[in-house]
Design a protein around this motif. Structure first.
Motif, short mmCIF file in Angstrom:
data_model
loop_
_atom_site.label_atom_id
_atom_site.label_comp_id
_atom_site.label_asym_id
_atom_site.label_seq_id
_atom_site.Cartn_x
_atom_site.Cartn_y
_atom_site.Cartn_z
N LYS A 132 55.30 45.26 37.47
CA LYS A 132 55.51 46.56 37.40
C LYS A 132 54.52 47.22 38.35
O LYS A 132 54.39 46.81 39.66
CB LYS A 132 55.40 47.05 36.18
CG LYS A 132 56.43 46.53 35.27
CD LYS A 132 56.49 47.04 33.50
CE LYS A 132 57.44 46.52 32.91
NZ LYS A 132 57.37 46.95 31.44
N MET A 133 53.47 48.04 37.84
CA MET A 133 52.76 48.63 38.61
C MET A 133 51.41 47.63 39.18
O MET A 133 50.82 47.79 40.35
CB MET A 133 51.83 49.84 37.92
CG MET A 133 52.96 50.84 37.54
SD MET A 133 52.15 52.14 36.63
CE MET A 133 52.50 53.42 37.63
N ASN A 134 51.13 46.45 38.56
CA ASN A 134 50.29 45.43 39.10
C ASN A 134 49.07 46.08 39.43
O ASN A 134 48.47 45.68 40.76
CB ASN A 134 50.92 44.68 40.27
CG ASN A 134 50.25 43.27 40.54
OD1 ASN A 134 49.68 42.88 39.63
ND2 ASN A 134 50.68 42.58 41.57
N LYS A 135 48.09 46.66 38.61
CA LYS A 135 46.92 47.31 38.88
C LYS A 135 45.81 46.21 39.18
O LYS A 135 44.86 46.47 39.86
CB LYS A 135 46.62 48.48 37.88
CG LYS A 135 47.50 49.59 37.64
CD LYS A 135 47.29 50.47 38.96
CE LYS A 135 48.15 51.60 38.94
NZ LYS A 135 48.26 52.31 40.27
N GLY A 136 45.98 44.99 38.72
CA GLY A 136 45.03 44.06 38.83
C GLY A 136 44.84 43.74 40.20
O GLY A 136 44.05 43.64 41.06
N ALA A 137 46.22 43.65 41.02
CA ALA A 137 46.08 43.16 42.28
C ALA A 137 45.72 44.51 43.26
O ALA A 137 44.98 43.90 44.33
CB ALA A 137 47.69 42.93 42.67
N GLY A 138 45.97 45.54 42.76
CA GLY A 138 45.38 46.65 43.43
C GLY A 138 43.84 46.87 43.42
O GLY A 138 43.37 47.17 44.44
N ALA A 139 43.39 46.50 42.39
CA ALA A 139 41.93 46.49 42.20
C ALA A 139 41.36 45.43 43.10
O ALA A 139 40.31 45.30 43.86
CB ALA A 139 41.29 46.26 40.60
N ALA A 140 42.05 44.13 43.14
CA ALA A 140 41.34 42.91 43.94
C ALA A 140 41.57 43.44 45.38
O ALA A 140 40.60 43.23 46.24
CB ALA A 140 42.13 41.68 43.80
N ALA A 141 42.59 43.97 45.90
CA ALA A 141 43.06 44.51 47.29
C ALA A 141 41.97 45.36 47.56
O ALA A 141 41.25 45.26 48.66
CB ALA A 141 44.50 45.11 47.22
N ALA A 142 41.49 46.25 46.80
CA ALA A 142 40.50 47.40 47.00
C ALA A 142 39.19 46.61 47.34
O ALA A 142 38.20 46.89 48.25
CB ALA A 142 40.21 48.25 45.88
N ALA A 143 38.76 45.62 46.50
CA ALA A 143 37.53 44.83 46.81
C ALA A 143 37.56 44.06 47.99
O ALA A 143 36.66 44.09 48.84
CB ALA A 143 37.37 43.88 45.52
#
Length: 181
Positions: A132-143
Motif C-alpha cells: 500500500k503506502m509503504n512508509k517504511g521504504a519512504g523513511a529508508a529512501a529519505a535517509a
C-alpha cells in the motif's frame, strides 16, 4: 480521485552505506510491515543495515543518538507507530519523538522518520503495508537521500582556514607559502 504524490528517484551513492533501523514494535504487525519496506529499499540501493528494537517511540531518538556516538552508521531509519488513544499521551509521544529526531537531524545525522502517527489501526496498516503506502521504504529512501547529500557536500574543502592533518594552512584561499603579489 486518488491523490498523486511525487517520489524522488532512488538515491545514488558513491559507495555503499550502512544504516541502522531503530524500531519500536509496540504494534508488532505494523512494525514488521515498516521493517519489510525499509529493508527492501535499503538493499535495492546496495546498502546494508542492522535492526535494533526499543520499547517505544520515545526511545527511538535516544537509541539513534547512542549509535551515532558509539558506532559507525552512515544513516538511520526510525520506525514505529503511535495510535491515538483516550489520553493526551498521544500528543506527547508524537510531538516529542518527532522533535527529538529533528534535533538530531539538525546536528547532521541522516535520519528517515518512519514513525506513523495515526487515529486507528486501519490507518496504520494502510501506511505501513509494503503493498500500500509503504512508509517504511519512504523513511529508508529519505535517509539514503540525506546520506547522498552529506557525501556530496562533505567533500574536500575549498581552502579557507586550517587543513587537518597538514603542516600547511591556508587563509582566504592562499597557501602560506604562496606569493601574494
Amino acid at each position: 480521485m486518488a491523490e498523486s504524490h511525487y517520489t524522488l528517484p532512488r538515491a545514488e551513492l558513491d559507495k555503499p552505506a550502512k544504516l541502522l533501523i531503530v524500531t519500536a514494535p509496540f504494534y508488532r504487525d505494523i512494525a514488521d510491515h515498516l521493517i519489510a519496506g525499509a529493508t527492501t529499499e535499503i538493499e535495492a540501493s546496495g546498502a546494508t543495515h542492522e535492526i535494533v528494537e526499543v520499547p517505544g517511540a520515545l526511545e527511538i531518538a535516544t537509541a539513534i543518538g547512542i549509535a551515532e556516538r558509539l558506532s559507525n552508521f552512515d544513516g538511520y531509519v526510525a520506525l514505529g507507530c503511535v495510535i491515538r488513544g483516550e489520553t493526551t499521551h498521544y500528543e506527547t509521544v508524537c510531538n516529542d519523538s518527532s522533535r527529538a529526531l529533528t534535533l538530531l537531524g539538525l546536528q547532521g545525522l541522516c535520519i528517515g522518520n518512519g514513525i506513523l502517527t495515526v487515529e486507528n489501526h486501519d490507518q496504520a496498516e494502510a501506511r505501513a503495508n509494503p503493498e500500500k503506502m509503504n512508509k517504511g521504504a519512504g523513511a529508508a529512501a529519505a535517509a539514503l537521500h540525506l546520506i547522498a547529500l552529506g557525501r556530496k557536500w562533505g567533500g574536500a574543502r575549498k581552502g579557507v582556514g586550517f587543513i587537518p592533518d597538514s603542516e600547511d594552512y591556508q587563509i582566504a584561499g592562499k597557501a602560506k607559502d604562496t606569493p601574494t603579489g
